[in-house]
Design a protein around this motif. Structure first.
Motif, PDB file in Angstrom:
ATOM      1  N   GLY A 154      -3.660   0.056  11.642  1.00  0.00           N
ATOM      2  CA  GLY A 154      -4.545  -0.191  10.513  1.00  0.00           C
ATOM      3  C   GLY A 154      -4.886  -1.657  10.308  1.00  0.00           C
ATOM      4  O   GLY A 154      -5.722  -1.989   9.469  1.00  0.00           O
ATOM      5  N   LYS A 165       2.967   1.064   0.810  1.00  0.00           N
ATOM      6  CA  LYS A 165       2.194   1.169   2.045  1.00  0.00           C
ATOM      7  C   LYS A 165       0.955   2.037   1.848  1.00  0.00           C
ATOM      8  O   LYS A 165      -0.119   1.745   2.377  1.00  0.00           O
ATOM      9  N   ASP A 179      -2.717   0.503   2.409  1.00  0.00           N
ATOM     10  CA  ASP A 179      -3.547   0.999   3.498  1.00  0.00           C
ATOM     11  C   ASP A 179      -4.751   1.805   2.999  1.00  0.00           C
ATOM     12  O   ASP A 179      -5.841   1.707   3.574  1.00  0.00           O
TER      13      ASP A 179
END
Length: 482
Positions: free
Chosen positions: A271, A412, A416
């Motif tokens: 990512g 996270k 993301d």
């Protein structure tokens, strides 16, 4: 094994000497794998190339191998196979050449063996006939004795790279004096669920470079191994290692096996990679590979000569003084309640690991003379990074609570999917996080958000009009202020 993959420090690639440092930078730029995956792959490649040619004399006077063991934890998609293929390319090419040459030699051997056996049968027939007739057999017996000395020697396949290898096969591979191999895999499941890790005592002795190992078989075909050199490099997924630790972790740690490894658990790069459509043009990697090829050819030459005599590398006077200083500091930190007390197994090996790594840096980079203070300090920077990894993975006091584990997962997800998502939002409805995020339980989500609030990563706010709650992300925290 603790679940603390929470903001691991960057791997000290800058600590490598020039040839390896520039290669690491180039791999990082073009492959975009986690930095520790690259650094540890390079260390494994260097150790494999050096261990057959060099030993290191520690400041204490002990002569030790330059072999190293490494375990890197990375999930699927982190480009483990790419790093493995690029770093170990000369070793794989060497083994392919050896395998082809071995097959040709084996075909020739089998033809010679059949001819030798046929001649032997002929001599036995003559002997039997002479005995039946009561004739003298001395001349035939002399011929048979001479024939025995002419038995063809079966060729031996010498290759470096091994994967799912049994303990018995390890002994066969290392049979003789000074054999050098690398047990490597970019899929840890192959090793942890196979037989390789079944005899940790054997692997410990191989890392130690034991003067002699023996295997006594029932058919009297005893295997004698002298002064072996083995580097182990495992790239594995977290779940695979955890499954192994659940069954064998106490034995691996209690036997001192884990203490012989440099562990690394870097943060994912998924990512965060940039897409580059240009074809890779390598400038530094070929130089790294050329040095590896040079060392492999030197080892092959001395190995085929039948006498493996390694060069012993020593430390300069100022490097020795620094080594003893660090050794004393390590000893102090083993006291009850001090920093290394809870990982005393790894601490007991750390100075030897430092000496080995410094020697590998020195030898692979082609440095002249003794290992310098600068090289020792560079190796210390790398070993210190691995010490912190070992502590956060195995120290009881670093075990995370369920709330901290959930906080990691929520962070996270927000980073993301929200902060770096298509809309780059800084506000997201709390119900949205609960519905689509990794923590669906209301109480656990609230606990995770409270932890992140305490870290100033976010705030849970109420809309000016209405009762809907939103999660507001901190620009400082998510924008790289850490």
């Amino acid at each position: 094994m603790n679940g603390s993959d929470y903001f691991p420090q960057r791997y000290p690639l800058d600590a490598f000497l020039m040839l390896v440092r520039t290669t690491a930078w180039e791999l990082q730029q073009k492959v975009q794998a986690p930095d520790a995956l690259i650094g540890m792959g390079l260390i494994a490649g260097m150790a494999t190339a050096c261990q057959g040619l060099f030993d290191v004399k520690l400041p204490t006077g002990q002569c030790r191998p330059t072999s190293l063991n490494l375990i890197a934890i990375a999930e699927s998609g982190e480009r483990k196979s790419t790093v493995d293929a690029l770093v170990f390319a000369p070793l794989y090419e060497h083994d392919c050449r050896k395998a082809k040459a071995f097959q040709a030699a084996l075909d020739s051997y089998q033809a010679k063996r059949e001819l030798w056996e046929a001649r032997g049968q002929g001599l036995r027939n003559r002997l039997a006939k002479a005995v039946s007739k009561g004739e003298a057999t001395e001349a035939i017996q002399a011929e048979m004795a001479q024939h025995t000395t002419l038995k063809p020697t079966k060729p031996r396949l010498r290759r470096f790279m091994r994967q799912n290898i049994t303990p018995r096969a390890i002994m066969d591979t290392l049979r003789g004096d000074g054999e050098s191999i690398a047990i490597t895999t970019d899929e840890g499941q192959v090793m942890f669920k196979g037989e390789t890790m079944a005899q940790l005592g054997l692997l410990n002795k191989a890392w130690d470079g034991a003067p002699m190992l023996t295997l006594d078989r029932a058919d009297f075909d005893n295997v004698l191994v002298m002064n072996p050199r083995v580097t182990i490099s495992i790239m594995t997924q977290k779940q695979v290692l955890q499954a192994y630790l659940m069954k064998h972790g106490d034995i691996a740690k209690g036997s001192g096996h884990w203490a012989r490894y440099l562990f690394g658990w870097p943060e994912s790069m998924k990512g965060f990679r940039s897409v580059n459509t240009d074809e890779h043009v390598w400038e530094c990697l070929p130089l790294f590979q050329a040095r590896m090829q040079e060392l492999l050819e030197k080892y092959e030459a001395i190995s085929e000569s039948g006498e493996v005599k390694r060069e012993v590398v020593e430390f300069s006077d100022d490097a020795k003084a620094r080594w003893f200083e660090l050794s004393q500091q390590t000893e102090w930190m083993l006291r009850p309640g001090d920093y290394l007390n809870d990982i005393h197994d790894f601490a007991s090996k750390i100075m030897e690991l430092l000496g080995r790594l410094a020697a590998v840096f020195h030898c692979y980079s082609g440095e002249e003379g003794k290992v310098t203070l600068d090289t020792l300090e560079r190796a210390f920077t790398v070993v210190q990074w691995h010490l912190e990894e070992y502590k956060r993975m195995f120290s009881p006091q670093f075990a995370l609570s369920q709330g901290q584990v959930d906080a990691q997962a929520v962070f996270k997800y927000l980073r993301d999917s929200v902060w770096q998502g298509p809309r780059s939002d800084t506000y997201v409805p709390k119900n949205h996080v609960r519905q689509y995020g990794p923590v669906r339980d209301r109480d656990r989500l609230n606990a995770a958000l409270r932890i992140l609030e305490a870290q100033r990563a976010l705030w849970v706010v109420v809309a000016p009009r209405g009762k809907q709650r939103f999660v507001r992300l901190s620009d400082w925290y998510f924008g790289g202020g850490l």
